[in-house]
Every structure is written in C-alpha cells, then in structure tokens.
Design a protein around this motif. Structure first.
Motif, PDB file in Angstrom:
ATOM      1  N   VAL A  45       0.847  -1.199   0.000  1.00 54.66           N
ATOM      2  CA  VAL A  45       0.000   0.000   0.000  1.00 54.66           C
ATOM      3  C   VAL A  45       0.884   1.250   0.000  1.00 54.66           C
ATOM      4  O   VAL A  45       0.644   2.202  -0.757  1.00 54.66           O
ATOM      5  N   PHE A  49       1.131   3.820  -3.317  1.00 53.38           N
ATOM      6  CA  PHE A  49       0.748   5.218  -3.132  1.00 53.38           C
ATOM      7  C   PHE A  49       1.903   6.150  -3.488  1.00 53.38           C
ATOM      8  O   PHE A  49       1.723   7.142  -4.214  1.00 53.38           O
ATOM      9  N   PHE A 263      -7.312   7.487 -11.172  1.00 54.07           N
ATOM     10  CA  PHE A 263      -7.174   6.307 -10.302  1.00 54.07           C
ATOM     11  C   PHE A 263      -7.764   6.589  -8.924  1.00 54.07           C
ATOM     12  O   PHE A 263      -8.549   5.777  -8.394  1.00 54.07           O
ATOM     13  N   SER A 264      -7.419   7.736  -8.325  1.00 57.58           N
ATOM     14  CA  SER A 264      -7.900   8.053  -6.984  1.00 57.58           C
ATOM     15  C   SER A 264      -9.419   8.245  -6.978  1.00 57.58           C
ATOM     16  O   SER A 264     -10.107   7.810  -6.048  1.00 57.58           O
ATOM     17  N   LYS A 265      -9.952   8.870  -8.026  1.00 53.70           N
ATOM     18  CA  LYS A 265     -11.406   9.064  -8.108  1.00 53.70           C
ATOM     19  C   LYS A 265     -12.119   7.726  -8.279  1.00 53.70           C
ATOM     20  O   LYS A 265     -13.182   7.497  -7.698  1.00 53.70           O
ATOM     21  N   ARG A 266     -11.512   6.838  -9.072  1.00 53.57           N
ATOM     22  CA  ARG A 266     -12.114   5.519  -9.286  1.00 53.57           C
ATOM     23  C   ARG A 266     -12.099   4.695  -7.987  1.00 53.57           C
ATOM     24  O   ARG A 266     -13.083   4.029  -7.654  1.00 53.57           O
ATOM     25  N   VAL A 267     -10.994   4.760  -7.244  1.00 55.56           N
ATOM     26  CA  VAL A 267     -10.911   4.038  -5.966  1.00 55.56           C
ATOM     27  C   VAL A 267     -11.983   4.557  -5.005  1.00 55.56           C
ATOM     28  O   VAL A 267     -12.673   3.781  -4.340  1.00 55.56           O
ATOM     29  N   PHE A 268     -12.113   5.872  -4.945  1.00 51.57           N
ATOM     30  CA  PHE A 268     -13.150   6.473  -4.090  1.00 51.57           C
ATOM     31  C   PHE A 268     -14.538   6.000  -4.512  1.00 51.57           C
ATOM     32  O   PHE A 268     -15.374   5.644  -3.671  1.00 51.57           O
ATOM     33  N   ASP A 269     -14.801   5.992  -5.827  1.00 49.14           N
ATOM     34  CA  ASP A 269     -16.107   5.556  -6.340  1.00 49.14           C
ATOM     35  C   ASP A 269     -16.413   4.118  -5.931  1.00 49.14           C
ATOM     36  O   ASP A 269     -17.539   3.796  -5.537  1.00 49.14           O
ATOM     37  N   ILE A 270     -15.418   3.248  -6.051  1.00 52.95           N
ATOM     38  CA  ILE A 270     -15.627   1.826  -5.718  1.00 52.95           C
ATOM     39  C   ILE A 270     -15.980   1.665  -4.244  1.00 52.95           C
ATOM     40  O   ILE A 270     -16.964   0.998  -3.888  1.00 52.95           O
ATOM     41  N   PHE A 271     -15.185   2.283  -3.370  1.00 54.07           N
ATOM     42  CA  PHE A 271     -15.416   2.121  -1.927  1.00 54.07           C
ATOM     43  C   PHE A 271     -16.727   2.790  -1.498  1.00 54.07           C
ATOM     44  O   PHE A 271     -17.475   2.234  -0.687  1.00 54.07           O
ATOM     45  N   SER A 366     -19.733   7.855 -12.149  1.00 55.52           N
ATOM     46  CA  SER A 366     -18.986   8.248 -10.959  1.00 55.52           C
ATOM     47  C   SER A 366     -19.990   8.730  -9.919  1.00 55.52           C
ATOM     48  O   SER A 366     -21.147   9.030 -10.257  1.00 55.52           O
TER      49      SER A 366
END
Length: 455
Positions: A45, A49, A263-271, A366
């Motif tokens: 991790v 990052f 990438f960061s926006k996609r990770v936020f969307d998933i969680f 999103s």
C-alpha cells in the motif's frame, strides 16, 4: 464516429502501462523480502501510493508519440532515484522489519529492469506497428501557411514514426497548390475527414477566430495545438511540447485527465458505492420493490440508455417511478401523470437514483459528475449551447455541482440548460477531491430539505 472511437485502443495504453508497473512492484517483494519480517500488505500500500504520487509529479506516464528516448530515460532515472529513497525510508518506521541493503538493491534493480524492458518494447513495437500496418495514425491539419507551418508539415512527413497523417493546410491569406481550403470550409472538413488534431499558426487568426475554433474543437472532441506566436492566447493555461526541436503549444488538460487523479477518483467511487450498496441498498431494494409492485405492474428497476464518457452508450438504472409507458425519452414534468404515488415519494427524496451506485461500481458512472442527459437532449442542445459536449469528457455522476446549485430536473428554457452546463464545465475544469466531498455533503442536505424541482 467519435474521437474516442477513432483513437481505438490508444486510450488503454497508459492505464495498461500503470497496471503492468504496479504488478511488478507488488509481486517482487514476495521474492526478495522473504525472511525480513516485512508486512507485505502495509509495504505494498505504501509503495503503490508513493509510486503513483511521484509518477504524477514528474510526469512518468506522460509519454506521447513524439516523446524522445532521451526524455523517457530521464523520466525513468528520476523515478528510480526518488523511489529508491522512498523504499529505504519505509524500513526505519517498521521496527520488526529487518533492513537489508542487498534485498532492496535486488528488488529495485529487478523491478526497474522489468519496467524499462516493458517501456522500451511498448515504445519500439508501437512505432513499428504503426509504420508497418498504417494504423493508429492521427489525422492532422495546419491552419495558416508560413515558414513555421511548412517546417511542421515537413516534420510530419519525414518522422512517420510519430504517427501523424498530414491532410493539408487551411488559409485565408495564401492561395497555392498546398492549400486545401479556406477557413470557411474548415469546420465541415474537420468532421468529414475525421481530423484528430489541428495545429494553428496564431499569426493567421484573429483572437475571435481562435476563440471560435477552440469552442468548436471542444464541442467535437478534437485536439487543438498552436505554433508559437505573440497572441492573447498566451494568457491561457498552456504547456509546451517539442517535436524534435519544434515547439508546439497545447491547452492544458483538466485535472481529471491525469492518470493518478482518475485512479484516486475511481478508488473512491468503488469504496463509496460498496458502502452504499451494503449498508443501504441491501435492505432498501426489497422494501421499495414490494411498494412499487404493490401499486403498479411492471419491473422494479427502470433501465434507460444514456450517453456516457466520450458519448458512449451505457444503461442507467433507477427504481421505477412511473407507470409503464412508451414516452421514456420525455423527461418528467411537474404533476406528470405517468408518475405513481410511491414514485412521487422516491423521486422527491432522490431514492429512485440509488440503483445507479451499481452503475458506479461497474465503472459506467462516478459518484459525482455531470448528470447523464437523455439522448434527445444531446441532439437538441449539442450544437446550440457552447461547451455542451465538454461534459462527455468525464464519467457522468449520480449527483453533480449543477444539481446541488439548483439546476436539476425539468429543462423548461434554454437558460436552464445553459446554467447547468456552466456548472458542469466549471466542475470538470476545477475538480478536486474536496469539491466532490462538498457536492456529496450538499446532496445529502438537499435530500432532507427537499428540492422544488425534484418531481
């Protein structure tokens, strides 16, 4: 055919490169850090990052068809040096971990060897593939005719490995065999010949013509670049690239074009979508399904085709709030007779939109972004409102800045749509994670307050 469709698989090259690099970085520690008592979860991790953060700031993945091998080597060297210090910095903060210079050296040398090999092979074979097959070329034209414009044309023709197909000059000031047409013929030519990039000699155009051309390229997803000159366009946010020694100016991309931001926006969307699905939709779906079925016949969910990222079709999901009808391309209006009793409640509270968290999880939408319009609205307003098509540069959202500022629901006048587009474009050009969180918070507040146009 959209620009995205013409680009075919080019848009996947950068994400694929990032994924390959991360697989290498995540996999190798299991071989080289055995016996060092490393917590692989924390380490991976941490390094992922840090790797993406460093890559963003030095432009490690900003490699284009005109990028030189020297520039690529420079990026790799910077990334390697900074990442070496980052990996070393991990060990003092992990007390149980055994520090081994040899293991770190083997890990980094092996990792960067594999990354360099993948980069070189991709860079080399992509150029060879382009030359041999004649595919993956970008159609380009030049507006203006002077020494600098001719130099750029010669560069396109001699450096075939750059992957540009030059289609001609356009000018109002010169007439000869090299000129393909005048500026009045330019817009129709751009559409008919599926032009990907325009290079403008600024000495050829007035500021008004430059502004009009920028707006046209925004609407049609065409890249516009400039051959340097002294014009007011320099007051805009520009970056400079070099094709060999030839300088070319480009309008800066929006924050949402950056790989690490995506990438960061996609990770936020998933969680966030998983959080909502597990904590709310897991019990809300059976409750609303019972109430919807109790009042009217038909499916629980309503599925509708909408234009998404790059105007590609996706199916948007909602809880059904209307009686079955054949006018699904007509937006709801106040006191709409098609809306059921339970439908009025779930529309007023925006609960009908909740299934779109599955759209977010699947990657079609999103959490925050411009709301997906009807296809009929795209046809109606696409050519009437400036920058309308810019909203398709990003994924559509369940909620958006325009919605929390009061511009949601029925479009009664052109002014309603103009105001919505203004906020959508502002969001795209000024995105930040903090802005997303503010929009989400305001959306929740509006749900409890109730909104006048939620019907």
């Amino acid at each position: 055919m959209t620009a995205a469709q013409r680009g075919r698989y080019s848009k996947y090259l950068k994400p694929l490169s990032i994924i390959i690099d991360l697989i290498v970085l995540i996999g190798l520690p299991f071989f080289f850090f055995k016996g060092l008592n490393v917590n692989f979860w924390y380490f991976n991790v941490y390094q992922v990052f840090c790797w993406l953060t460093v890559a963003y700031f030095i432009g490690f993945y900003e490699v284009f068809r005109y990028t030189t091998p020297v520039q690529i080597f420079s990026k790799i060297t910077k990334q390697a040096i900074i990442f070496l210090l980052i990996v070393i910095a991990f060990f003092p903060f992990s007390k149980e971990t055994v520090f081994s210079g040899k293991a770190i050296a083997l890990f980094l040398s092996s990792g960067f060897s594999l990354i360099i090999i993948s980069k070189v092979l991709a860079f080399y074979y992509l150029k060879k593939y382009r030359i041999v097959t004649g595919s993956n070329y970008r159609n380009a034209i030049i507006v203006g005719y002077n020494k600098e414009a001719i130099r750029l044309k010669d560069l396109f023709n001699t450096r075939t490995d750059f992957g540009y197909r030059f289609l001609g000059f356009f000018s109002d000031n010169v007439q000869n065999d090299d000129i393909r047409g005048n500026l009045r013929e330019l817009q129709s030519f751009l559409i008919d010949e599926k032009v990907d990039e325009i290079y403008c000699s600024l000495g050829e155009l007035s500021n008004d013509k430059i502004k009009d051309l920028i707006e046209f390229t925004d609407e049609n997803n065409i890249t516009i670049k400039f051959i340097p000159d002294s014009k007011e366009i320099f007051s805009k946010n520009l970056k400079i690239d070099y094709y060999e020694f030839f300088p070319v100016l480009s309008l800066q991309k929006t924050p949402l074009d950056e790989p690490i931001v995506k990438f960061s926006k996609r990770v936020f969307d998933i969680f966030f979508s998983l959080f909502v699905i597990v904590l709310f939709l897991s019990w809300l779906i059976p409750v609303l399904a019972f109430l919807i079925k109790l009042e009217s016949r038909g499916p629980v969910f309503f599925k509708q085709s909408r234009p998404g990222l790059n105007e590609e079709e996706f199916f948007c999901y909602k809880f059904r709030s209307m009686m079955l009808n054949s006018t699904t391309e007509q937006e709801a209006s106040r006191n709409d007779p098609r809306v059921t009793k339970i439908g009025r409640i779930i529309r007023k509270t925006s609960l009908d939109e909740m299934p779109q968290f599955f759209n977010v999880l699947f990657g079609d939408m999103s959490v925050v972004g411009p709301r997906p319009h009807l296809w009929s609205q795209n046809k109606t307003y696409g050519n009437r409102i400036k920058k309308y098509m810019v909203r398709h540069y990003v994924k559509p959202g369940i909620t958006g800045l325009a919605q929390v500022r009061g511009f949601r629901g029925e479009i009664e006048t052109d002014e309603d749509m103009i105001n919505r587009i203004k906020y959508d474009v502002f969001y795209i050009e000024n995105w930040s994670m903090l802005l997303d969180l503010k929009v989400i918070a305001q959306t929740v507040i509006n749900i409890f307050k109730g909104e006048e146009k939620a019907y």
